[in-house]
Design a protein around this motif. Sequence first.
Motif, PDB file in Angstrom:
ATOM      1  N   ASP A  93       0.826  -1.204   0.000  1.00  0.00           N
ATOM      2  CA  ASP A  93       0.000   0.000   0.000  1.00  0.00           C
ATOM      3  C   ASP A  93       0.870   1.268   0.000  1.00  0.00           C
ATOM      4  N   ILE A  94       1.851   1.295  -0.881  1.00  0.00           N
ATOM      5  CA  ILE A  94       2.815   2.396  -0.912  1.00  0.00           C
ATOM      6  C   ILE A  94       2.164   3.701  -1.393  1.00  0.00           C
ATOM      7  N   ASP A  95       2.801   4.813  -1.060  1.00  0.00           N
ATOM      8  CA  ASP A  95       2.288   6.128  -1.458  1.00  0.00           C
ATOM      9  C   ASP A  95       2.985   6.664  -2.706  1.00  0.00           C
ATOM     10  N   MET A  96       4.235   6.197  -2.905  1.00  0.00           N
ATOM     11  CA  MET A  96       5.027   6.754  -4.020  1.00  0.00           C
ATOM     12  C   MET A  96       5.903   5.638  -4.580  1.00  0.00           C
ATOM     13  N   CYS A  97       6.286   5.802  -5.824  1.00  0.00           N
ATOM     14  CA  CYS A  97       7.154   4.789  -6.421  1.00  0.00           C
ATOM     15  C   CYS A  97       8.161   5.443  -7.365  1.00  0.00           C
ATOM     16  N   GLY A  98       9.401   4.989  -7.256  1.00  0.00           N
ATOM     17  CA  GLY A  98      10.441   5.417  -8.200  1.00  0.00           C
ATOM     18  C   GLY A  98      11.127   4.171  -8.724  1.00  0.00           C
ATOM     19  N   MET A  99      10.993   3.927  -9.984  1.00  0.00           N
ATOM     20  CA  MET A  99      11.676   2.756 -10.546  1.00  0.00           C
ATOM     21  C   MET A  99      12.316   3.159 -11.865  1.00  0.00           C
ATOM     22  N   GLY A 100      13.332   2.418 -12.239  1.00  0.00           N
ATOM     23  CA  GLY A 100      13.993   2.767 -13.485  1.00  0.00           C
ATOM     24  C   GLY A 100      14.865   1.634 -13.953  1.00  0.00           C
ATOM     25  N   PRO A 101      15.344   1.761 -15.191  1.00  0.00           N
ATOM     26  CA  PRO A 101      16.180   0.702 -15.755  1.00  0.00           C
ATOM     27  C   PRO A 101      17.480   0.521 -14.980  1.00  0.00           C
ATOM     28  N   TYR A 102      17.904  -0.703 -14.867  1.00  0.00           N
ATOM     29  CA  TYR A 102      19.238  -1.000 -14.333  1.00  0.00           C
ATOM     30  C   TYR A 102      20.252  -0.636 -15.408  1.00  0.00           C
ATOM     31  N   LEU A 103      21.322   0.050 -14.980  1.00  0.00           N
ATOM     32  CA  LEU A 103      22.385   0.423 -15.920  1.00  0.00           C
ATOM     33  C   LEU A 103      23.708  -0.101 -15.375  1.00  0.00           C
ATOM     34  N   GLU A 104      24.401  -0.882 -16.142  1.00  0.00           N
ATOM     35  CA  GLU A 104      25.612  -1.527 -15.641  1.00  0.00           C
ATOM     36  C   GLU A 104      26.734  -0.513 -15.426  1.00  0.00           C
ATOM     37  N   HIS A 105      27.552  -0.776 -14.426  1.00  0.00           N
ATOM     38  CA  HIS A 105      28.684   0.099 -14.084  1.00  0.00           C
ATOM     39  C   HIS A 105      29.927  -0.786 -14.011  1.00  0.00           C
ATOM     40  N   SER A 106      30.964  -0.407 -14.746  1.00  0.00           N
ATOM     41  CA  SER A 106      32.140  -1.289 -14.854  1.00  0.00           C
ATOM     42  C   SER A 106      32.912  -1.437 -13.537  1.00  0.00           C
ATOM     43  N   MET A 112      19.200  -7.395 -21.393  1.00  0.00           N
ATOM     44  CA  MET A 112      18.488  -7.040 -22.629  1.00  0.00           C
ATOM     45  C   MET A 112      19.038  -5.687 -23.098  1.00  0.00           C
ATOM     46  N   PRO A 113      18.875  -5.370 -24.387  1.00  0.00           N
ATOM     47  CA  PRO A 113      19.374  -4.071 -24.870  1.00  0.00           C
ATOM     48  C   PRO A 113      18.786  -2.926 -24.037  1.00  0.00           C
ATOM     49  N   TYR A 139      17.547  -0.096 -24.730  1.00  0.00           N
ATOM     50  CA  TYR A 139      16.295   0.478 -25.184  1.00  0.00           C
ATOM     51  C   TYR A 139      15.107  -0.380 -24.727  1.00  0.00           C
ATOM     52  N   ASP A 140      15.310  -1.696 -24.725  1.00  0.00           N
ATOM     53  CA  ASP A 140      14.240  -2.592 -24.241  1.00  0.00           C
ATOM     54  C   ASP A 140      14.031  -2.419 -22.743  1.00  0.00           C
ATOM     55  N   ARG A 141      15.124  -2.140 -22.026  1.00  0.00           N
ATOM     56  CA  ARG A 141      14.985  -1.897 -20.579  1.00  0.00           C
ATOM     57  C   ARG A 141      14.136  -0.652 -20.332  1.00  0.00           C
ATOM     58  N   LEU A 142      14.326   0.363 -21.184  1.00  0.00           N
ATOM     59  CA  LEU A 142      13.518   1.573 -21.044  1.00  0.00           C
ATOM     60  C   LEU A 142      12.048   1.270 -21.338  1.00  0.00           C
ATOM     61  N   GLU A 143      11.802   0.562 -22.425  1.00  0.00           N
ATOM     62  CA  GLU A 143      10.406   0.232 -22.781  1.00  0.00           C
ATOM     63  C   GLU A 143       9.741  -0.562 -21.663  1.00  0.00           C
ATOM     64  N   LEU A 144      10.490  -1.510 -21.112  1.00  0.00           N
ATOM     65  CA  LEU A 144       9.954  -2.323 -20.025  1.00  0.00           C
ATOM     66  C   LEU A 144       9.658  -1.440 -18.803  1.00  0.00           C
ATOM     67  N   SER A 145      10.516  -0.459 -18.563  1.00  0.00           N
ATOM     68  CA  SER A 145      10.296   0.456 -17.432  1.00  0.00           C
ATOM     69  C   SER A 145       9.021   1.269 -17.659  1.00  0.00           C
ATOM     70  N   LEU A 146       8.791   1.680 -18.903  1.00  0.00           N
ATOM     71  CA  LEU A 146       7.583   2.458 -19.207  1.00  0.00           C
ATOM     72  C   LEU A 146       6.329   1.595 -19.001  1.00  0.00           C
TER      73      LEU A 146
END
Length: 345
Positions: A212-225, A237-238, A240-247
């Motif tokens: 029953d959360i009030d707010m949500c922040g989610m986003g694509p995972y981005l790899e860091h070397s 996944m590519p 761009y697909d991560r972005l589409e999935l986030s949307l």
Amino acid sequence: MTREELISALEDPGPENAAVLYAKAYEVKKKTVGESVYLRGLVEISNICRKNCLYCGIRRDNGNTRRYELEPEEVLRAAEFAYNGGYGSLVIQGGERTDRRFIDKITSLLAEIKRRWPLGITLSLGEQSKEVYREWFEAGAHRYLLRIESSTKELYEKIHPADALHSYETRLEALVNLRGCGYQVGTGVMIGLPFQTAAHLADDLLFFKRMDIDMCGMGPYLEHSGTPLYEYRDRLMPKYDRLELSLRMVALLRLLMPDINIAATTAMQAIAPDGRERAIMAGANVLMPNLTLSDVREEYQIYQNKPGVGEDAAISSSMTEKRLRDMKIPIGYGRWGDSLHFSKR
Ligand code: SAH
Ligand code: SF4
């Protein structure tokens, strides 16, 4: 929506179905929380962190990061900038620290900001004791963001070290404690993690609903070397697909929880320049322009190629606002933009 329906909506629906889903989510947003987007000035107060999350560029063991901590005057300057710019709220985010000096510093900063300006304040400073959460609440913070990262324990454990400092149960307990202290509680997940499936993400959406959360922040995972999880970059996944999935996650969450606040996150913008605006069109209603001073911005790289690193506060915010104006999206200037879900509770 059932778990199976969520899974199939998350698995590649094709561009046409995705467009229908986004339009439906936008309509629901318009009818419930309204069309306005709320701006929150984001201040990244410090990249010093006691944790070692396997995905994060500012994890303790990344020796290639110059560590910084903003002076109180620098945070106050950002708060003033936010207030003068008509932003109703400020978000103070940083690495997880539990030393008394840091805790006291946050407490006095909160009091000072509240004394000077009528800004709403969100904190995102990791797991803390109930007492510290209460202290900060009493000093003036009223919203807190703490992502569960993944609501599936097995996946959570794959992306964190196996020690007591990174316990799934402690994270859950922290979310419960935040609610107990009176905060508007926000959580979220990363999307497109190695080992993550559509079923995990469907379970995340159901978790948000159950909590029953009030707010949500989610986003694509981005790899860091500079992180251990980089080893699995070939499984991702590519981008761009991560972005589409986030949307799709944003849109489905808007349908599941029509009156909560949902953020369009910076990681979306890291994949496409208009990533956050697309999230707004898919049902998000909060945006957090970065107000961190430009000279330390590049040190707060939780992921690489973070957008806006060479910019200062004035540039980041004016560009964000111009893009919204171009899209004819109203901005909720001067308002806190609290979660409607919270006020109805
Ligand atoms: N230390 C606090 C807040 C700062 S980190 C905390 O962990 O809660 C804020 C968020 O950045 C994390 O919750 C995580 O979801 C996100 N993050 C960290 N590394 C990331 C990466 N490589 N890609 C995308 N998001 C990341
Ligand atoms: Fe620290 Fe947060 Fe990064 Fe984990 S995600 S290493 S707690 S800053």
